[in-house]
Write an enzyme that holds these catalytic residues in place. Structure first.
Site, PDB file in Angstrom:
ATOM      1  N   GLY A  52      -8.948  -8.606   2.918  1.00  0.00           N
ATOM      2  CA  GLY A  52      -8.091  -9.000   4.036  1.00  0.00           C
ATOM      3  C   GLY A  52      -8.464  -8.257   5.310  1.00  0.00           C
ATOM      4  O   GLY A  52      -8.429  -8.821   6.408  1.00  0.00           O
TER       5      GLY A  52
ATOM      6  N   ASP B 251       0.408   0.513   0.671  1.00  0.00           N
ATOM      7  CA  ASP B 251      -0.532   0.223  -0.419  1.00  0.00           C
ATOM      8  C   ASP B 251      -0.176   0.958  -1.714  1.00  0.00           C
ATOM      9  O   ASP B 251      -0.838   0.762  -2.737  1.00  0.00           O
ATOM     10  CB  ASP B 251      -1.959   0.619  -0.001  1.00  0.00           C
ATOM     11  CG  ASP B 251      -2.508  -0.338   1.051  1.00  0.00           C
ATOM     12  OD1 ASP B 251      -2.044  -1.490   1.112  1.00  0.00           O
ATOM     13  OD2 ASP B 251      -3.402   0.086   1.812  1.00  0.00           O
TER      14      ASP B 251
ATOM     15  N   ARG C 144       2.862  -8.255  -5.138  1.00  0.00           N
ATOM     16  CA  ARG C 144       2.976  -6.966  -5.848  1.00  0.00           C
ATOM     17  C   ARG C 144       4.397  -6.655  -6.301  1.00  0.00           C
ATOM     18  O   ARG C 144       4.584  -5.724  -7.075  1.00  0.00           O
ATOM     19  CB  ARG C 144       2.410  -5.820  -4.996  1.00  0.00           C
ATOM     20  CG  ARG C 144       0.902  -5.806  -5.003  1.00  0.00           C
ATOM     21  CD  ARG C 144       0.317  -4.591  -4.337  1.00  0.00           C
ATOM     22  NE  ARG C 144      -1.137  -4.610  -4.445  1.00  0.00           N
ATOM     23  CZ  ARG C 144      -1.971  -4.031  -3.594  1.00  0.00           C
ATOM     24  NH1 ARG C 144      -1.496  -3.378  -2.555  1.00  0.00           N
ATOM     25  NH2 ARG C 144      -3.269  -4.100  -3.792  1.00  0.00           N
TER      26      ARG C 144
ATOM     27  N   ARG D 143      -5.280  -2.169  -7.027  1.00  0.00           N
ATOM     28  CA  ARG D 143      -4.285  -1.091  -7.079  1.00  0.00           C
ATOM     29  C   ARG D 143      -3.351  -1.243  -8.282  1.00  0.00           C
ATOM     30  O   ARG D 143      -2.863  -0.257  -8.826  1.00  0.00           O
ATOM     31  CB  ARG D 143      -3.507  -1.022  -5.769  1.00  0.00           C
ATOM     32  CG  ARG D 143      -4.433  -0.763  -4.576  1.00  0.00           C
ATOM     33  CD  ARG D 143      -3.708  -0.197  -3.395  1.00  0.00           C
ATOM     34  NE  ARG D 143      -4.450  -0.414  -2.159  1.00  0.00           N
ATOM     35  CZ  ARG D 143      -5.439   0.355  -1.725  1.00  0.00           C
ATOM     36  NH1 ARG D 143      -5.834   1.405  -2.413  1.00  0.00           N
ATOM     37  NH2 ARG D 143      -6.062   0.074  -0.600  1.00  0.00           N
TER      38      ARG D 143
HETATM   39  C1  S3P Z   1      -5.160  -1.952   6.195  1.00  0.00           C
HETATM   40  C2  S3P Z   1      -3.879  -2.212   6.562  1.00  0.00           C
HETATM   41  C3  S3P Z   1      -2.831  -2.576   5.591  1.00  0.00           C
HETATM   42  C4  S3P Z   1      -3.221  -2.210   4.169  1.00  0.00           C
HETATM   43  C5  S3P Z   1      -4.630  -2.603   3.847  1.00  0.00           C
HETATM   44  C6  S3P Z   1      -5.606  -1.940   4.795  1.00  0.00           C
HETATM   45  C7  S3P Z   1      -6.137  -1.640   7.260  1.00  0.00           C
HETATM   46  O1  S3P Z   1      -2.590  -3.947   5.652  1.00  0.00           O
HETATM   47  O2  S3P Z   1      -2.325  -2.806   3.282  1.00  0.00           O
HETATM   48  O3  S3P Z   1      -4.939  -2.230   2.522  1.00  0.00           O
HETATM   49  O4  S3P Z   1      -7.223  -1.113   6.951  1.00  0.00           O
HETATM   50  O5  S3P Z   1      -5.819  -1.917   8.422  1.00  0.00           O
HETATM   51  P1  S3P Z   1      -1.612  -4.552   6.760  1.00  0.00           P
HETATM   52  O6  S3P Z   1      -2.180  -4.208   8.063  1.00  0.00           O
HETATM   53  O7  S3P Z   1      -1.614  -6.037   6.552  1.00  0.00           O
HETATM   54  O8  S3P Z   1      -0.275  -3.927   6.482  1.00  0.00           O
END
Ligand code: S3P
Length: 437
Positions: free
Chosen positions: A95, A319, A350, A392
């Site tokens: 993501g 996370d 989750r 995770r």
């Molecule tokens: C991350 C931000 C978080 C986190 C992801 C990594 C990042 O997501 O859950 O594992 O590196 O910016 P969100 O920004 O959608 O909360």
């Protein structure tokens, strides 16, 4: 797929380092690609997600060398040095790769398509498209999801409030803002991780940050000068340290040292929660590594008591809920997690996957729309559980296996390598035992 049988553990001992921080590794690759000249990233995380970012940048014409597994040299080509990819860019399961790239590609002079594996195609993408469109970007989602079709355009600076408390969305806007024709101001509504801001400032970007309405408000001025290349050592990932940390707390007779761990306060909500629950964690040797706070952690097994988690703390430990749930099964009383509906759109839902799998192990857990409630302590029992391909969750279930009465069977722990390559070996070096099935 790689299945394991985890054996009950009589105590963790020893000292270990952890792989580099995932969020910082992604950002070092992306910002390194925009600098004028080579950036060297030491203790880079060679996990699946960061390798997806490296692959995407290569598709955009950036040369990336790996003189050793954990050292990466990114040959930055300047802010306007990216080249169009001949085919859709595969963000795999990451993501962060997709959302940050959406911001970076919105202001280019060419069009791009971002896609990925099924797990990623299920995750919401309008949250990043909406603010980028406010800056003039042309982005089409596929019913709110990837594939994303991005037609690069001239962007305009604007004032935005971060409606979804997401560092990925904030970082996408900041990357787009580098290309805008006027300053961009972002008002946060929660304390999301600030690695992009720290790195941009270290590279000479003009980013003013102050506090407004309790949260950070920042203005990025469009960048007219080249970004300075990076020469950094990435601190160990607190989100990876969370697994041995919780394991040592809940397995009686444990005493471990975790060295060189990032303790950026936007990331250490779990530590604050555990300390409130009675955890014995001592912080030694605090220092700055790559403009990021880091330290060594000394952890001893502790009697935990239940806690309520809500509000900003949820964002600072977003996370860590799968492993936090394991800690809660061993805490005295009812632990309640609220305000955490965001967990439903992570690698898996989750809330649903944690509730389903922990119930199989005998945990007393109730699903809420925005979280869960766990009553402990409970001696976990033997069961066959599934990670649902979520890194995770796989690692959290492994830790559950260490404190269960009898061995537990997990269908797939290979996915742990998305964020923590070498997870099994690290746990084994501290005294955990498992058998590959
Ligand atoms: C991350 C931000 C978080 C986190 C992801 C990594 C990042 O997501 O859950 O594992 O590196 O910016 P969100 O920004 O959608 O909360």
């Amino acid at each position: 797929m790689s299945a394991v049988r985890v054996l009950p553990c009589t105590g963790l001992q020893g000292s270990t380092t952890l792989p580099g921080d995932k969020s910082i590794s992604h950002r070092a690759l992306l910002l390194g690609a925009l600098a004028n000249g080579p950036s060297t990233i030491n203790n880079f995380l060679p996990g699946g997600d960061c390798l997806a970012t490296a692959g995407a940048l290569r598709a955009l014409g950036i040369s990336i060398e790996t003189p050793s597994e954990r050292t990466v040299i990114v040959h930055g080509r300047g802010l306007n040095g990216l080249q169009p990819s001949h085919s859709p860019i595969n963000c795999v399961r990451s993501g962060t790769t997709m959302r940050l790239l959406a911001g970076l590609l919105a202001g280019q002079s060419f069009s791009s398509i971002l896609t990925g594996e099924e797990q990623l195609l299920r995750r919401p993408m309008e949250r990043v498209a909406i603010p980028l469109r406010q800056m003039g970007a042309e982005i089409q989602t596929t019913n709110g999801h990837a594939p994303l079709h991005i037609q690069g355009r001239r962007l305009h600076g604007t004032q935005l409030t971060l409606e979804v408390p997401s560092a990925q969305v904030k970082s996408a806007i900041l990357l787009a803002a580098l290309y805008a024709d006027s300053p961009t101001t972002i008002q946060e509504t929660a304390p999301t991780r600030d690695h992009t801001e720290r790195m941009l400032q270290a590279m000479g970007a003009v980013l003013e940050v102050h506090t407004s309405n309790k949260y950070r408000k920042m203005t990025l001025f469009p960048h007219r000068h080249p970004l300075t290349p990076l020469e950094i050592e990435v601190p160990g990932d607190f989100s990876s340290a969370a697994f041995p940390l919780v394991a040592a707390l809940i397995i009686p007779g444990s005493h471990i040292h975790l060295k060189n761990i990032g303790i950026n306060p936007t990331r250490t909500g779990l530590l604050d929660a555990l300390i409130q629950m009675g955890a014995s964690v001592r912080i030694h040797n605090e220092r700055l590594v790559a403009n990021e706070p880091a330290a060594d952690l000394e952890v001893q097994s502790s009697q935990l008591k239940a806690i309520e988690i809500a509000g900003d703390l949820v964002v600072r430990m977003i996370d860590e809920f799968p492993i936090f749930a394991i800690a809660a099964t061993q805490a005295q009383g009812k632990t309640v997690v609220r305000d955490a509906a965001e967990l439903r759109v992570k690698e898996t839902d989750r809330i649903a996957t944690v509730v389903t799998e922990l119930r199989k192990l005998g945990a007393v857990i109730v699903e809420r729309l925005d979280g869960f409630e766990i009553t402990g302590p409970v001696k976990l029992q033997s069961a066959a559980v599934s990670s649902h391909g979520d890194h995770r969750l796989a690692m959290a279930l492994f830790v559950a296996g260490l404190i269960a009465r009898d061995p537990i069977f997990i269908d797939d722990v290979a996915c742990a390598a998305d964020s923590f390559p070498g997870f099994l070996e690290t746990m084994q070096s501290l005294g955990a035992e498992y058998a590959s099935n």
